[in-house]
Design an enzyme around this catalytic site. Structure first.
Site, short mmCIF file in Angstrom:
data_model
loop_
_atom_site.label_atom_id
_atom_site.label_comp_id
_atom_site.label_asym_id
_atom_site.label_seq_id
_atom_site.Cartn_x
_atom_site.Cartn_y
_atom_site.Cartn_z
N HIS A 1 -1.26 42.89 28.69
CA HIS A 1 -0.12 43.71 29.10
C HIS A 1 1.18 42.93 29.08
O HIS A 1 2.20 43.38 28.53
CB HIS A 1 -0.37 44.28 30.51
CG HIS A 1 0.79 45.02 31.07
ND1 HIS A 1 1.72 44.43 31.90
CD2 HIS A 1 1.21 46.28 30.87
CE1 HIS A 1 2.64 45.32 32.22
NE2 HIS A 1 2.36 46.45 31.60
N CYS B 1 8.40 15.67 -2.60
CA CYS B 1 8.05 16.17 -1.27
C CYS B 1 8.38 15.15 -0.19
O CYS B 1 7.99 15.33 0.96
CB CYS B 1 6.57 16.53 -1.21
SG CYS B 1 5.46 15.15 -1.56
#
Length: 725
Positions: A345, A676
């Site tokens: 919830h 990279c």
């Protein structure tokens, strides 16, 4: 308002149902008893017209009653459902949404109870609830009736299934996360209560509440439900579903389906990132809800009576939340709970309100005193953190609709699978470097050889750690293969079908030794940076068995998971004979270049790789320049040395010349060229240099993607203008 709402409910309940309705309900009840037997129990569920719309939804507005038996209890539950039109939370919701209180209709559904009290139940979504990533089914579950999962009183198991590869016939769970599942809701045997919570045994907690076959059955159902409603809507319609497993029959049921209304409604063309710049002490951690962060004073709420103490802008801290708290929750800066998973919830309401939440912390109520200034951070992956004080962060907003796509490919460097779905929204062509070491260090934590040869580990405490971490797997090596493949697979799935280049392990000996059980299997080196690392380990007797585990994990990602966008890369490969030995070994393990489109690259980070690039190009499908190591080895420095670290960087002319030679060599041999290393992320002038030299791909850290993209586009325009004039 609360008093008037109570009067309205009392009024409706006191009037009761018309005799004709009671007669119809009881007639239907008797028919159901004939079908199901005299022990029938039902769920009496409210369903209102304004409760689950494609554009608005609120969890738990109206009342639902479980395990209802007998005529009197049935009619009473139906009356209470109708009266719940005027719960405090439903009234507030309608006011917020602009709905007329008297134009809302409510129906009551009466369903035979699925005996999930004897098995398990949960919630699932046809997207990732935190990021809005559309290509996954996200399933949560726990033992017993589903109320605990929905209300957040239990920390559930979590599962992901990748939709595109599932529909291609690959049946594999992408990712598992074991929840604590401390309690379960079962039928009450006596008294007024129809259900009650009981403790779950430690043995059950250590197991998943459903098996992989059942996860895949649920995923299949979720995909079909989504397709059905998408077809009816004429556009994609992500769904929010509840499921239950019957303990008597073992069958799985979908008990509710409604449109997902939060993540699916985010602006697809607007990307907002929160980048933490400075961190402080972490007070508690849990499951992250959303990707935002917020600061405020902590306010611990232990029960409903304390809600009046809450001030707008504070951080709501509680064991769990209930629908009655909604008026207070919508004034909170953030929410922190001890219990619950990412479909509880508190999590659902936090998403609807657009605020961060950290759920399932376990100790937040104890460690967060009232009034302390905290930062609730959900921008660092699946793990949410509560930091002390206000930490510094940057907010980066990108309008993706105006981003130009350059000719040069732009990729992203990524190691953390928890950030994969979120990072996939960046305007990149794929992942240029996925670091395997992060997954091994953060999720596996154990040296591969210690998993293969626990008999060689002589420390009882280490043996206990290994046993505890591998307890739920067929064997210790299976733990390594499954965990590594799920981490890499999550990254590959997030970017599918864009290419993802994963680098095989590149720990140094000192880093391997720091893993659990590692000291037993590693030698001591004076300079591990240029020692027993990378390709030299893979075919060496001291580690070849460990490399076999890495290969088995990568084979699982490509074959079983179907993620053929995964490409492999060999780091720190000094010699041609070494390259051949590694490739031969990989082929013998099922990873053959060219088979099912497999490409194997090599890191270009040693001068020998550049000098002999024509020879290396015959063995590999491409090169990715590792500027960090290439810099230190070209200049003959130790990049870990504080003494000389300020005296050099990748912009040195000798390093730039080596990079230029590497790019030219790739062009000459018609193979992939990329970079990279850290240099493009740090230095815009290196980006310009790379584009001018015609590199195929530049890969940078996520926080520099947009800046680098703009630089590439600008340089390409300059070059085009210069060539035309």
């Amino acid at each position: 308002m609360s008093l008037r709402a109570q009067r309205a409910r009392d009024l409706i309940y006191s009037i009761g149902l018309p005799d004709s309705i009671i007669a119809e309900v009881l007639e239907a009840w008797e028919k159901l008893v004939e079908e199901c037997g005299p022990t029938l129990s039902v769920a009496v569920r409210s369903s209102a017209t304004a409760e689950d719309l494609p554009t608005a939804s609120f969890a738990g507005q109206h009342d639902t009653f479980l395990n209802i038996r007998g005529h009197a209890n049935l009619i009473d539950a139906v009356c209470r459902c109708f009266a719940s039109v005027f719960t405090d939370r439903a009234i507030c919701y309608r006011v917020d949404q602009g709905f007329d209180h008297f134009q809302v209709a409510l129906s009551v559904g009466i369903q035979q109870m699925v005996r999930s009290d004897m098995a398990s139940s949960g919630v699932m979504f046809t997207l990732d609830t935190e990021t809005g990533y559309r290509d996954a089914v996200f399933i949560t579950g726990a033992y017993g009736l589903g109320e605990n999962v929905v209300q957040g009183t239990v920390d559930p198991d979590e599962f992901y299934v990748h939709k595109p590869t599932f529909e291609l016939g690959h049946r594999a769970v992408l990712r598992h996360t074991l929840g604590e599942k401390a309690i379960k809701m079962v039928y009450a045997q006596r008294g007024k209560e129809t259900c009650r919570n009981v403790d779950v045994s430690h043995a059950e907690r250590a197991r998943y509440c459903i098996n992989d076959d059942e996860v895949l059955v649920l995923a299949d159902a979720a995909i079909k439900v989504e397709k059905h409603y998408s077809k009816r809507a004429g556009k994609p319609r992500p769904m929010d579903l509840e499921w239950a497993k019957d303990g008597n029959t073992g069958l799985l049921y979908i008990v509710q389906a409604r449109p997902e209304t939060v993540a699916s409604r985010r602006e697809a063309q607007k990307l907002v990132e929160y980048v933490v710049k400075e961190k402080s002490e972490v007070l508690c951690t849990g499951r992250a809800v959303g990707t935002k962060l917020a600061c405020g004073r902590a306010r611990v709420i232990r029960n409903n009576a304390m809600l009046s103490q809450f001030k707008p802008g504070e951080v709501l801290v509680a064991t769990s939340t209930t629908p009655d708290w909604e008026p207070v929750m919508k004034t909170a800066a953030a929410i922190v709970t001890d219990r619950g998973g990412r479909t509880c919830h508190a999590a659902i309401i936090a998403r609807e309100l657009g605020i961060p939440a950290v759920v399932g912390c376990g100790n937040a109520v104890e460690v967060l005193p009232d009034g302390i200034q905290v930062t609730v951070c959900c921008s660092e992956g699946d793990t949410g953190r509560v930091y002390t004080g206000e930490i510094k962060y940057d907010t980066i907003e990108t309008d993706l609709s105006i981003v130009e796509k350059p000719r040069t490919h732009l990729n992203v460097n990524l190691g953390n699978p928890e950030l994969a779905f979120q990072t996939s929204f960046l305007p990149v062509d794929g992942v240029g470097l996925a670091r395997m070491e992060f997954i091994i260090n953060e999720y596996i934590k154990i040296h591969p050889m210690a998993l293969l040869h626990p008999e060689r580990v002589n420390d009882p405490a280490v043996i206990q750690q290994i046993n505890e971490r591998t307890a739920n797997f067929a064997s210790p090596p299976d733990f390594f293969i499954k965990t590594l493949s799920e981490g890499v697979g999550t990254i590959a799935a997030a970017f599918y079908p864009r290419p993802v280049i994963v680098r095989m392990s590149d720990f140094k000996t000192n880093e391997y030794a720091s893993l659990i059980g590692g000291k037993q299997f590693e030698c001591q080196e004076e300079n591990p940076m240029i020692g027993f690392r990378g390709a030299s380990r893979y075919h060496h007797p001291n580690y070849a068995e460990g490399f076999r585990l890495e290969c088995a994990a990568m084979l699982r990602v490509r074959k079983e998971m179907g993620l053929t966008n995964l490409k492999l890369m060999i780091p720190f490969c000094r010699r041609l004979t070494e390259a051949r030995a590694v490739l031969d070994l990989m082929e013998s393990l099922g990873l053959k270049r060219g088979e099912d489109g497999l490409e194997i690259y090599v890191m270009c980070e040693i001068p020998s790789n550049v000098i002999l690039i024509d020879e290396f190009a015959k063995l590999f499908d491409g090169f990715s320049i590792g500027s960090n190591d290439l810099c230190q080895l070209t200049l003959g420095v130790d990049r870990d040395s504080e003494v000389v670290s300020s005296l050099f960087d990748e912009r040195d002319p000798a390093v730039m010349k080596m990079i230029e030679m590497a790019i030219e060599g790739c062009k000459r041999n018609h193979v992939y060229s990329g970079i990279c290393g850290q240099a493009p992320s740090d230095y815009p002038e290196i980006v310009r240099f790379l584009v001018e030299k015609g590199i195929e791909s530049i890969s940078v850290t996520p926080d520099t993607v947009v800046k680098t993209l703009m630089s590439i586009v600008a340089v390409e325009k300059e070059l085009a203008s210069a060539s035309s004039s």
